[in-house]
Design a protein around this motif. Structure first.
Motif, short mmCIF file in Angstrom:
data_model
loop_
_atom_site.label_atom_id
_atom_site.label_comp_id
_atom_site.label_asym_id
_atom_site.label_seq_id
_atom_site.Cartn_x
_atom_site.Cartn_y
_atom_site.Cartn_z
N UNK A 1 0.84 -1.20 0.00
CA UNK A 1 0.00 0.00 0.00
C UNK A 1 0.87 1.25 0.00
N UNK A 2 1.94 1.23 0.83
CA UNK A 2 2.81 2.42 0.91
C UNK A 2 3.51 2.66 -0.42
N UNK A 3 3.97 1.58 -1.08
CA UNK A 3 4.67 1.75 -2.34
C UNK A 3 3.71 2.30 -3.39
N UNK A 4 2.47 1.81 -3.41
CA UNK A 4 1.51 2.32 -4.38
C UNK A 4 1.26 3.81 -4.14
N UNK A 5 1.15 4.19 -2.86
CA UNK A 5 0.92 5.61 -2.55
C UNK A 5 2.11 6.45 -2.97
N UNK A 6 3.33 5.94 -2.77
CA UNK A 6 4.52 6.70 -3.15
C UNK A 6 4.57 6.91 -4.65
N UNK A 7 4.23 5.86 -5.41
CA UNK A 7 4.27 5.99 -6.87
C UNK A 7 3.27 7.05 -7.33
N UNK A 8 2.05 7.03 -6.75
CA UNK A 8 1.06 8.02 -7.15
C UNK A 8 1.51 9.41 -6.76
N UNK A 9 2.14 9.51 -5.57
CA UNK A 9 2.57 10.83 -5.11
C UNK A 9 3.66 11.38 -6.02
N UNK A 10 4.57 10.52 -6.49
CA UNK A 10 5.63 11.00 -7.39
C UNK A 10 5.02 11.43 -8.72
N UNK A 11 4.03 10.67 -9.21
CA UNK A 11 3.36 11.06 -10.45
C UNK A 11 2.71 12.43 -10.28
N UNK A 12 2.12 12.64 -9.10
CA UNK A 12 1.47 13.92 -8.82
C UNK A 12 2.49 15.06 -8.81
N UNK A 13 3.65 14.82 -8.17
CA UNK A 13 4.69 15.84 -8.13
C UNK A 13 5.17 16.18 -9.54
#
Lengths: 98, 147
Positions: A65-77
């Motif tokens: 779950x954390x890795x998925x959230x990090x990937x989405x957050x980087x895409x957002x950045x």
């Protein structure tokens, strides 16, 4: 020596090309904003499902779950940075004196 | 390597180490289990790791991957039982004692399991650090052109 007149036509053509560039910038800027909002929504949905799974006791890989959230957050950045660059270019064009 | 497959490599390692931790916990919990459905005492279990391709991430097409070995994550291929014979102790009052009064206990050394547990914990933390480092590299790349 031939003196060529300043073609008013060519100036108008260049001006119209600039406004066209601004128009395409505007369209893609809106698309990018939508993409960034979609990413943000993705992060939120992921966080909600993870919290629900943890609460109901379903098998949950916390690191997944954390890795998925990090990937989405980087895409957002990334979307954010593209937006910044576009706004910069847009302001640069607006600053040009006619 | 794309960011997605970089994070998947560390993610696979985190999953593998967690499975290893579960097996170690099971060994410690069953250190005195003399009765199993299959008969005989509990047998110590071990995990077998093997490299596996990090799950589906796009491959960098600029490099010629036929000559280079692609960095791979890790996966648990098997959980096998230890083949060492069980420890026999003389305890005639135990319900599982055989006709001579000997009880077969699992051959699990709690101290060795604790050392394995520390190793699994540190490996988990090391993989989290690697994951954070990969993520930080990506975030730094986003700062290109700032300032």
């Amino acid at each position: 020596m031939e003196i060529t007149s300043i073609g008013a036509n060519s100036l108008i053509q260049q001006g119209s090309k600039l406004t066209d560039a601004k128009a395409t910038n505007g369209a893609s800027f809106g698309d990018l904003l939508k993409d960034a909002l979609k990413d943000l929504q993705g992060i939120q949905a992921e966080a909600d499902t993870s919290a629900a799974k943890l609460a109901t006791g379903e098998p949950l890989d916390i690191h997944e779950a954390m890795i998925a959230m990090e990937k989405t957050s980087i895409a957002f950045q990334l979307g954010l940075q593209v937006r910044n660059k576009l706004i910069e270019a847009h302001q640069e064009i607006m600053r040009m004196q006619v | 390597m794309s960011l997605s497959s970089s994070l998947n490599i560390s993610g696979s390692a985190l999953k593998a180490e967690r499975i290893r931790m579960d097996v170690i916990s099971s060994n410690i919990a069953n250190a005195k289990t003399t009765r199993t459905p299959g008969g005989g005492p509990f047998k110590r279990q071990m995990v077998v790791f093997a490299p596996e391709a990090s799950a589906p991430g796009p491959v960098d097409t600029n490099l010629d991957w036929t000559k280079l070995r692609q960095p791979q994550g890790v996966g648990v291929v098997a959980i096998v039982e230890d083949k060492t014979p069980p420890t026999i102790e003389y305890e005639p009052s135990h319900p599982d004692a055989d006709q001579n009064g000997y009880v077969a206990y699992p051959d699990i050394n709690e101290v060795a399991e604790m050392v394995d547990m520390m190793s699994a914990t540190r490996a988990y933390e090391a993989n989290v650090t690697a994951l954070n480092a990969a993520k930080n590299m990506a975030m730094r790349a986003l700062e290109i052109g700032r300032g």
